[in-house]
Scaffold this motif. Sequence first.
Motif, PDB file in Angstrom:
ATOM      1  N   TYR A 276       0.855  -1.175   0.000  1.00  0.00           N
ATOM      2  CA  TYR A 276       0.000   0.000   0.000  1.00  0.00           C
ATOM      3  C   TYR A 276       0.896   1.230   0.000  1.00  0.00           C
ATOM      4  N   GLY A 277       0.764   2.042  -1.036  1.00  0.00           N
ATOM      5  CA  GLY A 277       1.621   3.213  -1.146  1.00  0.00           C
ATOM      6  C   GLY A 277       3.082   2.852  -1.302  1.00  0.00           C
ATOM      7  N   GLY A 278       3.328   1.676  -1.909  1.00  0.00           N
ATOM      8  CA  GLY A 278       4.701   1.264  -2.140  1.00  0.00           C
ATOM      9  C   GLY A 278       5.366   0.582  -0.970  1.00  0.00           C
ATOM     10  N   ALA A 279       4.665   0.442   0.166  1.00  0.00           N
ATOM     11  CA  ALA A 279       5.245  -0.187   1.359  1.00  0.00           C
ATOM     12  C   ALA A 279       4.450  -1.432   1.724  1.00  0.00           C
ATOM     13  N   ALA A 280       5.106  -2.309   2.472  1.00  0.00           N
ATOM     14  CA  ALA A 280       4.424  -3.521   2.929  1.00  0.00           C
ATOM     15  C   ALA A 280       3.221  -3.141   3.783  1.00  0.00           C
ATOM     16  N   ALA A 281       2.094  -3.827   3.541  1.00  0.00           N
ATOM     17  CA  ALA A 281       0.847  -3.476   4.217  1.00  0.00           C
ATOM     18  C   ALA A 281       0.344  -4.634   5.066  1.00  0.00           C
ATOM     19  N   ILE A 282      -0.409  -4.290   6.100  1.00  0.00           N
ATOM     20  CA  ILE A 282      -1.086  -5.268   6.952  1.00  0.00           C
ATOM     21  C   ILE A 282      -2.573  -4.953   6.908  1.00  0.00           C
ATOM     22  N   GLN A 283      -3.373  -5.956   6.600  1.00  0.00           N
ATOM     23  CA  GLN A 283      -4.813  -5.769   6.455  1.00  0.00           C
ATOM     24  C   GLN A 283      -5.551  -6.659   7.436  1.00  0.00           C
ATOM     25  N   ASN A 284      -6.502  -6.065   8.162  1.00  0.00           N
ATOM     26  CA  ASN A 284      -7.355  -6.834   9.075  1.00  0.00           C
ATOM     27  C   ASN A 284      -8.351  -7.641   8.239  1.00  0.00           C
ATOM     28  N   HIS A 335     -22.210  -4.020   5.278  1.00  0.00           N
ATOM     29  CA  HIS A 335     -21.023  -3.729   4.480  1.00  0.00           C
ATOM     30  C   HIS A 335     -20.215  -2.581   5.070  1.00  0.00           C
ATOM     31  N   SER A 336     -20.887  -1.704   5.825  1.00  0.00           N
ATOM     32  CA  SER A 336     -20.188  -0.553   6.390  1.00  0.00           C
ATOM     33  C   SER A 336     -19.120  -0.950   7.393  1.00  0.00           C
ATOM     34  N   THR A 337     -19.194  -2.186   7.933  1.00  0.00           N
ATOM     35  CA  THR A 337     -18.182  -2.632   8.897  1.00  0.00           C
ATOM     36  C   THR A 337     -16.861  -2.985   8.228  1.00  0.00           C
ATOM     37  N   GLY A 338     -16.903  -3.249   6.909  1.00  0.00           N
ATOM     38  CA  GLY A 338     -15.705  -3.689   6.213  1.00  0.00           C
ATOM     39  C   GLY A 338     -15.505  -5.184   6.258  1.00  0.00           C
ATOM     40  N   PHE A 339     -16.417  -5.901   6.916  1.00  0.00           N
ATOM     41  CA  PHE A 339     -16.340  -7.355   7.014  1.00  0.00           C
ATOM     42  C   PHE A 339     -17.673  -7.945   6.571  1.00  0.00           C
ATOM     43  N   SER A 340     -17.626  -9.093   5.909  1.00  0.00           N
ATOM     44  CA  SER A 340     -18.860  -9.723   5.447  1.00  0.00           C
ATOM     45  C   SER A 340     -19.587 -10.459   6.566  1.00  0.00           C
TER      46      SER A 340
END
Length: 651
Positions: A276-284, A335-340
């Motif tokens: 993300y933005g050229g750097a390593a990313a961590i996603q929940n 959907h607003s929570t970002g999780f299904s």
Amino acid sequence: NLPYGSTAVTFYRNAGLAPTAKYKFEDGSLAPGTNNAIGNPEYHMNSRVNENLNEKLTLALGARWDILPGLAFEPQVSMYNVNGDSYSFQPGYWNGPLAYVDSRAASATNSRWRQSQADGVFSYVKSISSVHNVDARAGFSYFNRRSSGLSASGRGASTDLIPTLNASGEATAVSSSISDQVIMGYFAAANYNYDLKYLLSLNMRYDGASNLGEEHQWGFFPGISAGWNVHKEDFWGNSGQKWSQLKIRASYGVNGNISGLGDFTSQGAYGVGAKYGGAAAIQNTVISNRNLKWEQSKTFDVGADLGFFNDQLTVILDYYKRTTDNLLTSLPLPHSTGFSSVLTNLGSLENKGFEIELGARILPSAAPLQWNIALNASRTKNKILKLPDNGTENNRVGGILIWDDALQDYAWKGGLQEGGRLGEMYDRQFVRVYPTDEDAGNGPVASYIVGENKKQYGGDVEYYDADKNGIIDSRDKRYMGNAYPLWTGGISNTLSYKNLSLYVRMDYTTGHTIFNWGKMFLDGNMYADGNLTQEMVDKSWKKQGDIAEYPRSYWGGERVQRNLFDGVTTSGSSLYNESGDFLALREVTLSYNVPSQLLNKLKLSNLRFNVTLNNIHYFTRYKGLNPEEGGVDDGRYAMPKNIIFGASISF
């Protein structure tokens, strides 16, 4: 490990391959078919190079220490270890007759699974005056499992001759994982009987699991059972001439379950490796739920064991009621929570029913021919008791709004709702095939037809207009049945004469409904290849005035879904919701014991030959290949028939 994802595609979707497609070309080479999704399964399975190696090791060590008379300690430790290596390589292949694919995807994986367990059990046995009999056990158990894996993939090798990953010109992915689970428990059990007349058992477990919420990792699971051997009482007297056995029993117990729960679901999970933005990313990636607790099933059972005429006829009866609380279930999220969804303890479910088992010796024990028969039957029904409060009637989750004749209004059916059953199935009710264009023009409007043109013609299907509003839509769907059976059981026969023995076993299941998606896929010409079932060819509408069982066949395009299908994989029409009732001839075994005279000459103590046939035939009206499971049949294959020859030798 296939280029297009899974064997389900290979065997399920190749049914859509046109019947005129070539199996082999004139030079004898395999033809690829339309493409790798609808193609020749033998070509696409043989076009890939796969190698899998698994090394498995099991070690176990146990001991027994007799501490005092009747008191002993038995420790045991075990280890189960699996190391796996695999790689796959996709040489250049034809994706249909015109497109040659030479991306040459390759992958390699290394995995390790190590499971260790330690148990220690103290046991005590004591008999007082030969009438008071006690045996007790107590101990602990420790289980640990750690799994790890490393994988990489690439593509762009310059040749088919080097299948290893190092030949790839481009690295496409690399990943690794480490996961573990610990389960620890303490247990105790005690059995007491008075002169084998009165029986009492007590047991308990206290178990903890690392993958539950921090404050809910431990659960207590007790149980109690009691029995009375009435036939051992003094007053039984002459009753034993007809009643050789009568035992009355009852039990109550609590069991825990965490199957399907991931190692870190309660803590949440994160995805790494992306940028993300050229750097390593961590996603929940998985939302945490630190309140996850044991799923608990509370079961009450009452039954009786009966024997008649010196146990020539035996009967076993049971009635049970099981309530499962804190069901581990995925709860949909906005959907607003970002999780299904989130895994949670969702409500309560009740299963209740009864079982009966009969056994009989048909012929006298002194007869040269012996015939024993056994029959069993079980009836089960489920009911949803409680769901989390969500503001809807009966706290409903999912379901469809349809017309209810009894209420004369619309009502929500199916899905999950308090008081309802799991597995309820609803669909459009087939009425008839329109014989002429004029009849079709006078019928209700078919809103499910794809596209703006809703006009119907001779050969189209008329469906039941439940709400009588002149429009066929989802609200007109009717009850088709349930995915879960009501009755299951079996019948077995054993006949023996001298050294020959014949064993025949049959089993049955009734009450479940199957949506035959595989047949509908062909009949509906979903892939527009004209590959229809023979029944569709013989019984479909073909000309004006035909009175037909099946509608006309359209050649794909916007009208593929006109007659049979409304675009949802679990919905079609009552034509394809079929009863799954079956009686299966499951096993036939013929065995022969070599006579003792010949065994003595061969210096053997026993020699037995046998031949077994399995999964021989289904007696069923279901038109698919496998009627054993309710719900959606999306092209499942039949149970394999096999013949087993065997011999048992003892020296």
